[in-house]
Design a protein around this motif. Sequence first.
Motif, PDB file in Angstrom:
ATOM      1  N   ASP A 130       0.822  -1.207   0.000  1.00  0.00           N
ATOM      2  CA  ASP A 130       0.000   0.000   0.000  1.00  0.00           C
ATOM      3  C   ASP A 130       0.860   1.264   0.000  1.00  0.00           C
ATOM      4  OD1 ASP A 130      -2.255  -1.546   0.017  1.00  0.00           O
ATOM      5  OD2 ASP A 130      -2.608  -1.337   2.187  1.00  0.00           O
ATOM      6  N   LYS A 131       1.895   1.288   0.812  1.00  0.00           N
ATOM      7  CA  LYS A 131       2.710   2.488   0.962  1.00  0.00           C
ATOM      8  C   LYS A 131       3.756   2.645  -0.149  1.00  0.00           C
ATOM      9  CE  LYS A 131       0.936   4.140   4.707  1.00  0.00           C
ATOM     10  NZ  LYS A 131       0.345   5.452   4.774  1.00  0.00           N
ATOM     11  N   ALA A 132       4.290   1.544  -0.636  1.00  0.00           N
ATOM     12  CA  ALA A 132       5.334   1.617  -1.676  1.00  0.00           C
ATOM     13  C   ALA A 132       4.984   0.664  -2.816  1.00  0.00           C
ATOM     14  CB  ALA A 132       6.683   1.253  -1.079  1.00  0.00           C
ATOM     15  N   PRO A 133       4.128   1.116  -3.732  1.00  0.00           N
ATOM     16  CA  PRO A 133       3.764   0.246  -4.855  1.00  0.00           C
ATOM     17  C   PRO A 133       4.976   0.052  -5.782  1.00  0.00           C
ATOM     18  CG  PRO A 133       2.812   2.414  -5.157  1.00  0.00           C
ATOM     19  CD  PRO A 133       3.458   2.401  -3.806  1.00  0.00           C
ATOM     20  N   PRO A 134       5.029  -1.054  -6.503  1.00  0.00           N
ATOM     21  CA  PRO A 134       6.175  -1.288  -7.396  1.00  0.00           C
ATOM     22  C   PRO A 134       6.228  -0.227  -8.508  1.00  0.00           C
ATOM     23  CG  PRO A 134       4.478  -2.957  -7.738  1.00  0.00           C
ATOM     24  CD  PRO A 134       4.063  -2.138  -6.559  1.00  0.00           C
ATOM     25  N   MET A 135       7.438   0.211  -8.842  1.00  0.00           N
ATOM     26  CA  MET A 135       7.621   1.260  -9.855  1.00  0.00           C
ATOM     27  C   MET A 135       8.101   0.654 -11.164  1.00  0.00           C
ATOM     28  SD  MET A 135       9.496   4.306  -7.918  1.00  0.00           S
ATOM     29  CE  MET A 135       9.416   4.362  -6.169  1.00  0.00           C
ATOM     30  N   GLN A 136       7.627   1.275 -12.220  1.00  0.00           N
ATOM     31  CA  GLN A 136       8.094   0.870 -13.549  1.00  0.00           C
ATOM     32  C   GLN A 136       8.883   2.037 -14.125  1.00  0.00           C
ATOM     33  OE1 GLN A 136       4.981  -0.692 -15.965  1.00  0.00           O
ATOM     34  NE2 GLN A 136       4.359  -2.192 -14.435  1.00  0.00           N
ATOM     35  N   THR A 137      10.182   1.889 -14.090  1.00  0.00           N
ATOM     36  CA  THR A 137      11.054   2.986 -14.539  1.00  0.00           C
ATOM     37  C   THR A 137      11.555   2.775 -15.962  1.00  0.00           C
ATOM     38  OG1 THR A 137      12.953   1.837 -13.579  1.00  0.00           O
ATOM     39  CG2 THR A 137      11.831   3.468 -12.198  1.00  0.00           C
ATOM     40  N   SER A 138      11.189   1.684 -16.608  1.00  0.00           N
ATOM     41  CA  SER A 138      11.718   1.399 -17.947  1.00  0.00           C
ATOM     42  C   SER A 138      11.190   2.380 -19.001  1.00  0.00           C
ATOM     43  CB  SER A 138      11.403  -0.040 -18.357  1.00  0.00           C
ATOM     44  OG  SER A 138      10.004  -0.223 -18.353  1.00  0.00           O
ATOM     45  N   SER A 139       9.972   2.854 -18.869  1.00  0.00           N
ATOM     46  CA  SER A 139       9.391   3.741 -19.882  1.00  0.00           C
ATOM     47  C   SER A 139       9.564   5.222 -19.545  1.00  0.00           C
ATOM     48  CB  SER A 139       7.911   3.417 -20.055  1.00  0.00           C
ATOM     49  OG  SER A 139       7.242   3.689 -18.846  1.00  0.00           O
ATOM     50  N   MET A 140      10.324   5.553 -18.482  1.00  0.00           N
ATOM     51  CA  MET A 140      10.477   6.947 -18.061  1.00  0.00           C
ATOM     52  C   MET A 140      11.690   7.586 -18.747  1.00  0.00           C
ATOM     53  SD  MET A 140       9.758   7.008 -14.027  1.00  0.00           S
ATOM     54  CE  MET A 140       8.134   6.897 -13.381  1.00  0.00           C
ATOM     55  N   SER A 141      11.554   8.881 -18.980  1.00  0.00           N
ATOM     56  CA  SER A 141      12.668   9.629 -19.546  1.00  0.00           C
ATOM     57  C   SER A 141      13.605  10.070 -18.418  1.00  0.00           C
ATOM     58  CB  SER A 141      12.154  10.835 -20.335  1.00  0.00           C
ATOM     59  OG  SER A 141      11.550  11.747 -19.444  1.00  0.00           O
ATOM     60  N   LEU A 142      14.723  10.689 -18.776  1.00  0.00           N
ATOM     61  CA  LEU A 142      15.716  11.112 -17.793  1.00  0.00           C
ATOM     62  C   LEU A 142      15.152  12.171 -16.846  1.00  0.00           C
ATOM     63  CD1 LEU A 142      18.655  10.883 -16.869  1.00  0.00           C
ATOM     64  CD2 LEU A 142      19.211  12.718 -18.453  1.00  0.00           C
ATOM     65  N   SER A 143      14.423  13.132 -17.357  1.00  0.00           N
ATOM     66  CA  SER A 143      13.852  14.174 -16.496  1.00  0.00           C
ATOM     67  C   SER A 143      12.798  13.612 -15.557  1.00  0.00           C
ATOM     68  CB  SER A 143      13.255  15.295 -17.357  1.00  0.00           C
ATOM     69  OG  SER A 143      12.193  14.781 -18.143  1.00  0.00           O
ATOM     70  N   GLU A 144      11.993  12.643 -16.027  1.00  0.00           N
ATOM     71  CA  GLU A 144      10.997  12.008 -15.178  1.00  0.00           C
ATOM     72  C   GLU A 144      11.676  11.211 -14.051  1.00  0.00           C
ATOM     73  OE1 GLU A 144       8.745   9.707 -17.927  1.00  0.00           O
ATOM     74  OE2 GLU A 144       7.319  11.331 -18.341  1.00  0.00           O
ATOM     75  N   LEU A 145      12.783  10.535 -14.390  1.00  0.00           N
ATOM     76  CA  LEU A 145      13.533   9.787 -13.372  1.00  0.00           C
ATOM     77  C   LEU A 145      14.121  10.740 -12.323  1.00  0.00           C
ATOM     78  CD1 LEU A 145      15.398   7.077 -15.497  1.00  0.00           C
ATOM     79  CD2 LEU A 145      13.603   6.701 -13.816  1.00  0.00           C
ATOM     80  N   GLN A 146      14.597  11.897 -12.774  1.00  0.00           N
ATOM     81  CA  GLN A 146      15.159  12.876 -11.833  1.00  0.00           C
ATOM     82  C   GLN A 146      14.068  13.410 -10.892  1.00  0.00           C
ATOM     83  OE1 GLN A 146      17.043  15.766 -14.357  1.00  0.00           O
ATOM     84  NE2 GLN A 146      19.000  14.635 -14.389  1.00  0.00           N
ATOM     85  N   THR A 147      12.902  13.718 -11.420  1.00  0.00           N
ATOM     86  CA  THR A 147      11.806  14.193 -10.556  1.00  0.00           C
ATOM     87  C   THR A 147      11.365  13.093  -9.592  1.00  0.00           C
ATOM     88  OG1 THR A 147      10.185  13.600 -12.251  1.00  0.00           O
ATOM     89  CG2 THR A 147      10.948  15.888 -12.214  1.00  0.00           C
ATOM     90  N   LEU A 148      11.342  11.846 -10.074  1.00  0.00           N
ATOM     91  CA  LEU A 148      10.989  10.719  -9.197  1.00  0.00           C
ATOM     92  C   LEU A 148      12.004  10.579  -8.058  1.00  0.00           C
ATOM     93  CD1 LEU A 148       9.157   8.263  -8.657  1.00  0.00           C
ATOM     94  CD2 LEU A 148      10.718   6.929 -10.080  1.00  0.00           C
ATOM     95  N   CYS A 149      13.291  10.709  -8.390  1.00  0.00           N
ATOM     96  CA  CYS A 149      14.334  10.630  -7.354  1.00  0.00           C
ATOM     97  C   CYS A 149      14.187  11.768  -6.345  1.00  0.00           C
ATOM     98  CB  CYS A 149      15.717  10.676  -7.999  1.00  0.00           C
ATOM     99  SG  CYS A 149      16.161   9.145  -8.835  1.00  0.00           S
ATOM    100  N   GLU A 150      13.869  12.971  -6.834  1.00  0.00           N
ATOM    101  CA  GLU A 150      13.671  14.110  -5.925  1.00  0.00           C
ATOM    102  C   GLU A 150      12.486  13.868  -4.990  1.00  0.00           C
ATOM    103  OE1 GLU A 150      13.308  17.482  -8.467  1.00  0.00           O
ATOM    104  OE2 GLU A 150      15.449  17.505  -8.978  1.00  0.00           O
TER     105      GLU A 150
END
Length: 194
Positions: free
Chosen positions: A55-75
């Motif tokens: 519930d608190k940490a659903p699995p993430m799919q990072t394969s289809s994300m761009s570099l900027s989306e990954l950076q915002t996700l990390c932030e």
Amino acid sequence: MSQYDIKSCAFLQRKSKISASRKLMLKSMMVARAKEELEQEMVEKEEQKENYLEDKAPPMQTSSMSLSELQTLCEELHAKIDAVDEERYDIEAKVMHNSRDIKDLNIKVLDLRGKFKRPNLRRVRVSADAILRSLLGSKHKVSLDLRANLKSVKKDDTEKEKTVEVSDWRKNVEAMSGMEGRKKMFDAAKDPNQ
């Protein structure tokens, strides 16, 4: 004897209806049942933990994300981690404060157990006759003078003991130093033997 006495005696005379082997079997069954319940409880806790994490940490799919989306996700993840760390720090500080308070209160309780307030006592003058009258009541008729049996001390004797001559120690040292002093000591030691 009343009927209650008869029943209590009969109760005391009765032996246990359960044999030792039956008691042992019941104990082993209770231990087995408790072990099963403990294992089941541990499995339930693991399931609750997995459900909470899903519930608190659903699995993430990072394969289809761009570099900027990954950076915002990390932030975002860093911000969440910081918030959780702040909460953890606040909770630890509260726990430490509470444990310190509990320790102080325990010390106070131990101090209070050992101490009690003593009443202020007044000095009361009571004669020996009054004490004997209070203890013996009307039987006491003879008056006692307790001071009559005390040993008397003369003041002259104590003053004589205090007035011991105090000589100057420096004169004795000077007189006994050198060969003359040794000669005097030798002569002093020789005189008592004669």
